[in-house]
Design a protein around this motif. Sequence first.
Motif, PDB file in Angstrom:
ATOM      1  N   GLY A  70       2.601  -0.915  -7.119  1.00  0.00           N
ATOM      2  CA  GLY A  70       2.133  -0.496  -6.628  1.00  0.00           C
ATOM      3  C   GLY A  70       3.467  -1.372  -5.637  1.00  0.00           C
ATOM      4  N   ASP A 111      -0.877   6.412  -6.460  1.00  0.00           N
ATOM      5  CA  ASP A 111      -0.780   5.387  -7.895  1.00  0.00           C
ATOM      6  C   ASP A 111      -0.690   6.596  -9.073  1.00  0.00           C
ATOM      7  OD1 ASP A 111      -2.326   4.602 -10.822  1.00  0.00           O
ATOM      8  OD2 ASP A 111      -2.066   3.048  -9.224  1.00  0.00           O
ATOM      9  N   LEU A 132      -3.463   5.265  -4.290  1.00  0.00           N
ATOM     10  CA  LEU A 132      -3.453   3.884  -4.301  1.00  0.00           C
ATOM     11  C   LEU A 132      -4.241   2.592  -4.196  1.00  0.00           C
ATOM     12  CD1 LEU A 132      -0.381   3.823  -2.188  1.00  0.00           C
ATOM     13  CD2 LEU A 132      -0.416   3.630  -4.632  1.00  0.00           C
ATOM     14  N   ALA A 136      -1.859  -2.316  -3.935  1.00  0.00           N
ATOM     15  CA  ALA A 136      -1.354  -2.016  -3.862  1.00  0.00           C
ATOM     16  C   ALA A 136      -1.451  -1.561  -2.120  1.00  0.00           C
ATOM     17  CB  ALA A 136      -0.840  -0.533  -4.534  1.00  0.00           C
TER      18      ALA A 136
END
Length: 513
Positions: A70, A111, A132, A136
Amino acid sequence: MPTVVADPAVTSALAADLTAAGYTVEGVDALWGTEAAAALHRGVRVAALRALATRTTTPLSTVATLFVLGLPVPSSDAATAFPTVGVDALVDAGVLRVEGTAGEQVAPALDLRPYAFVDDLGAGSWWIASDLGELALGHAISEEHVLGIGGATTTLSGLQVPVPVRRVLDLGTGCGIQAMHARRFADEVVATDISTRALDIARFNAQLNGIDGIEFRLGSLFEPVAGERFDRIVSNPPFVITPRREGVPAYEYRDGGMVGDALVETVLRGLADHLVPGGTAQLLGNWEYRWGSDGLDRVRSWFADTDLDVWVVEREREDPPAYAETWIRDGGTKPGTPGFDDLVDAWLDDFRDRHVTGVGFGYVVVRAAPVPGGAAALRRFERVPQTLGSNPAGLGATVARTLDAVSWLAGRDDRALAAAHLRVAGDVTEERHYWPGNDDPTVMTLVQGGGFGRRVDADTALAAFVGAADGELTVGQIVGAIAQLTEVDEAALTADLLPRLRDLVLDGLLLPA
């Protein structure tokens, strides 16, 4: 969060670049080693970063840095990693975003990680996009968060019955992973969700992995499929019990907006109207224990007026504080951080006000009667400890075998069972324990290696029957031989053994030959 756009030209080009980079589960784990991979599962990326610091930058390391760690990467590295699709196209699709005053860096907007699995059709691998996570983002997730692959994901995908059917409904599809698994055994899948963003991401994932035959519909619970019936329904519904109080986040992926376990009750009560005769459903859920009320009895009451076969397996039970803490952490608020104690208070107030003493979690398997109006053949509500057999991710085959066993047993009275041939399953072993110096065992236990890993205490007669069950002799012949050898009344032994043999067939320790 930028809108995710499922453009077939973009997803096919992205798939080509991910394939060329070697972006697989094995490739990523080899990139930074097993210890760093284990640390990432705990939410710590330091070991992975240290491993990457010693390596030359490659397309694989760039992709993994973006989508697993991330973190942003130089725009030049991103251009090298995505030569087919191009960075601009990924930005337009909501996959990447540009950072810096001169666009010198590219950061992940999603993601996107590799996923590997094995089912009855063999091994497979996909890439799965989701929103995410905390690692991240650096902060708690939003209420509109679209969840990726977690423990519940693999549990439900493994629970799906691996039998070909025509139509499947994935109720509350999220990132689409269950719909994609279902499509491997179905001609067509309808995937529903109340979240537009979830459907956008699910559609993106299906296109990215070249999976067609999935129709995505927006709406709550069964509303998008009113009047329709399916051969199979799968669902990991937003069942998390959440206080209906201001200041308590209501995450779409886990909270259906109802009080207590009412959403699970609503879903389970709605199954009968949406399954074809003989159709099945496999779901996850949780249910409340209340003062003077057993949680499984609550679930039993939800099916009281139906002719459905029902099998409910409770895998664990949490007390109110543990349940609250689990789901508050899941949303990104950790103990000792601002707001954590207030959220715990809100959960415990809600449980106290509704007299909740605990929450059970587990699996629900349902089958509609082959002939409408027929009597239910299975009503089983049980607690099975966390330890499973050799393949906990592949319980779908166990579910299919159990449903077949229910039908087989329902069609045989005691006379027919005595005339049947049974054999012991190949994963069954026997444990014996002795007092020192004694020749006769004090405890005999039949142990199932697969499925639910059941352990069944056996006396001399039951152990002898299982030992002799090779499919050659009938049940009655084996029981008669045991009665003669042990010098007991054959009729009494038959009456004692047959109910226990039915249980062993239902649990898969004995199989029809």
